[in-house]
Motif scaffolding. Structure first.
Motif, PDB file in Angstrom:
ATOM      1  N   SER A   1      81.251  41.438  58.347  1.00 48.18           N
ATOM      2  CA  SER A   1      80.051  41.997  58.777  1.00 48.18           C
ATOM      3  C   SER A   1      79.132  40.773  59.612  1.00 48.18           C
ATOM      4  CB  SER A   1      78.983  42.148  57.577  1.00 48.18           C
ATOM      5  OG  SER A   1      79.390  43.064  56.548  1.00 48.18           O
TER       6      SER A   1
ATOM      7  N   VAL B   1      75.306  40.155  61.079  1.00 49.47           N
ATOM      8  CA  VAL B   1      73.873  40.473  61.140  1.00 49.47           C
ATOM      9  C   VAL B   1      73.190  39.648  62.509  1.00 49.47           C
ATOM     10  CG1 VAL B   1      71.684  40.669  60.028  1.00 49.47           C
ATOM     11  CG2 VAL B   1      73.845  40.706  58.719  1.00 49.47           C
TER      12      VAL B   1
ATOM     13  N   SER C   1      69.845  38.792  64.792  1.00 50.42           N
ATOM     14  CA  SER C   1      68.388  38.785  65.066  1.00 50.42           C
ATOM     15  C   SER C   1      68.016  37.988  66.108  1.00 50.42           C
ATOM     16  CB  SER C   1      67.941  37.640  63.862  1.00 50.42           C
ATOM     17  OG  SER C   1      68.551  36.534  63.865  1.00 50.42           O
TER      18      SER C   1
ATOM     19  N   ASP D   1      75.316  49.420  62.356  1.00 48.80           N
ATOM     20  CA  ASP D   1      74.269  50.081  61.932  1.00 48.80           C
ATOM     21  C   ASP D   1      72.845  49.644  62.545  1.00 48.80           C
ATOM     22  OD1 ASP D   1      72.048  50.764  60.162  1.00 48.80           O
ATOM     23  OD2 ASP D   1      73.370  50.761  58.248  1.00 48.80           O
ATOM     24  N   ASN D   2      72.371  50.439  63.170  1.00 49.27           N
ATOM     25  CA  ASN D   2      71.289  49.969  63.977  1.00 49.27           C
ATOM     26  C   ASN D   2      69.855  49.467  63.487  1.00 49.27           C
ATOM     27  OD1 ASN D   2      72.695  49.979  66.519  1.00 49.27           O
ATOM     28  ND2 ASN D   2      71.981  51.824  66.996  1.00 49.27           N
ATOM     29  N   ALA D   3      69.908  50.219  62.212  1.00 42.87           N
ATOM     30  CA  ALA D   3      68.693  50.025  61.386  1.00 42.87           C
ATOM     31  C   ALA D   3      68.623  48.539  60.493  1.00 42.87           C
ATOM     32  CB  ALA D   3      68.518  51.073  60.354  1.00 42.87           C
ATOM     33  N   LYS D   4      69.961  48.083  60.310  1.00 43.01           N
ATOM     34  CA  LYS D   4      70.234  46.904  59.938  1.00 43.01           C
ATOM     35  C   LYS D   4      70.549  45.675  60.479  1.00 43.01           C
ATOM     36  CE  LYS D   4      71.503  49.129  55.356  1.00 43.01           C
ATOM     37  NZ  LYS D   4      72.702  49.072  54.314  1.00 43.01           N
ATOM     38  N   ASN D   5      70.659  45.904  61.827  1.00 40.60           N
ATOM     39  CA  ASN D   5      70.956  45.027  62.906  1.00 40.60           C
ATOM     40  C   ASN D   5      72.296  44.381  62.475  1.00 40.60           C
ATOM     41  OD1 ASN D   5      68.669  45.573  64.145  1.00 40.60           O
ATOM     42  ND2 ASN D   5      67.958  43.472  64.333  1.00 40.60           N
ATOM     43  N   THR D   6      73.287  45.250  62.239  1.00 43.26           N
ATOM     44  CA  THR D   6      74.393  44.800  61.541  1.00 43.26           C
ATOM     45  C   THR D   6      75.727  45.601  62.343  1.00 43.26           C
ATOM     46  OG1 THR D   6      73.785  44.241  59.540  1.00 43.26           O
ATOM     47  CG2 THR D   6      75.841  44.375  59.639  1.00 43.26           C
TER      48      THR D   6
ATOM     49  N   TYR E   1      80.078  45.901  62.003  1.00 41.37           N
ATOM     50  CA  TYR E   1      80.964  45.726  61.130  1.00 41.37           C
ATOM     51  C   TYR E   1      82.314  45.980  61.673  1.00 41.37           C
ATOM     52  CZ  TYR E   1      77.031  47.041  57.797  1.00 41.37           C
ATOM     53  OH  TYR E   1      76.033  47.087  57.370  1.00 41.37           O
TER      54      TYR E   1
END
Length: 115
Positions: free
Chosen positions: A21, A23, A25, A72-77, A79
């Motif tokens: 993963s 993430v 920011s 997952d754009n909602a989680k800025n992640t 994989y």
């Protein structure tokens, strides 16, 4: 300030699986391509997979059919699902973001595949 933080690396036996993963920011994540690269000792850093803002993806030849990149754009992640791992997949895996005409890298996570 752009920051990329990878996790999920570790030691696994050949044939096993891991999921990495990353993430992000400090960027508008959904608008940017994200990628995974890897570097083994003595080797150059190489592309593993890249996923574009629209969801299309490309893979390095050595991982096609075994690895899957997703986001997952909602989680800025982003994989990286790695299946059927081989000893030659052993490397430090880095997350990369393209943003604002610049490139950003994470600190890397070690993946070791034992035979």
């Amino acid at each position: 300030q752009v920051q990329l933080v990878e996790s999920g690396g570790g030691l696994v036996q050949a044939g096993g699986s891991l999921r990495l993963s990353c993430v992000a920011s400090g960027i508008i994540f959904s608008r940017n391509a994200m990628g995974w690269y890897r570097q083994a000792p003595g080797n150059q850093r190489e592309l593993v997979a890249v996923i574009f803002s629209g969801g299309a993806s490309n893979y390095g030849d050595s991982v096609k059919g075994r690895f899957t990149i997703s986001r997952d754009n909602a989680k800025n992640t982003v994989y990286l699902q790695m299946n059927s791992l081989k000893p030659e997949d052993t490397a430090v895996y880095y997350c990369k973001a393209w943003y604002g005409g610049r490139e950003y890298w994470g600190q890397g996570t070690q993946v070791t595949v034992s035979s």
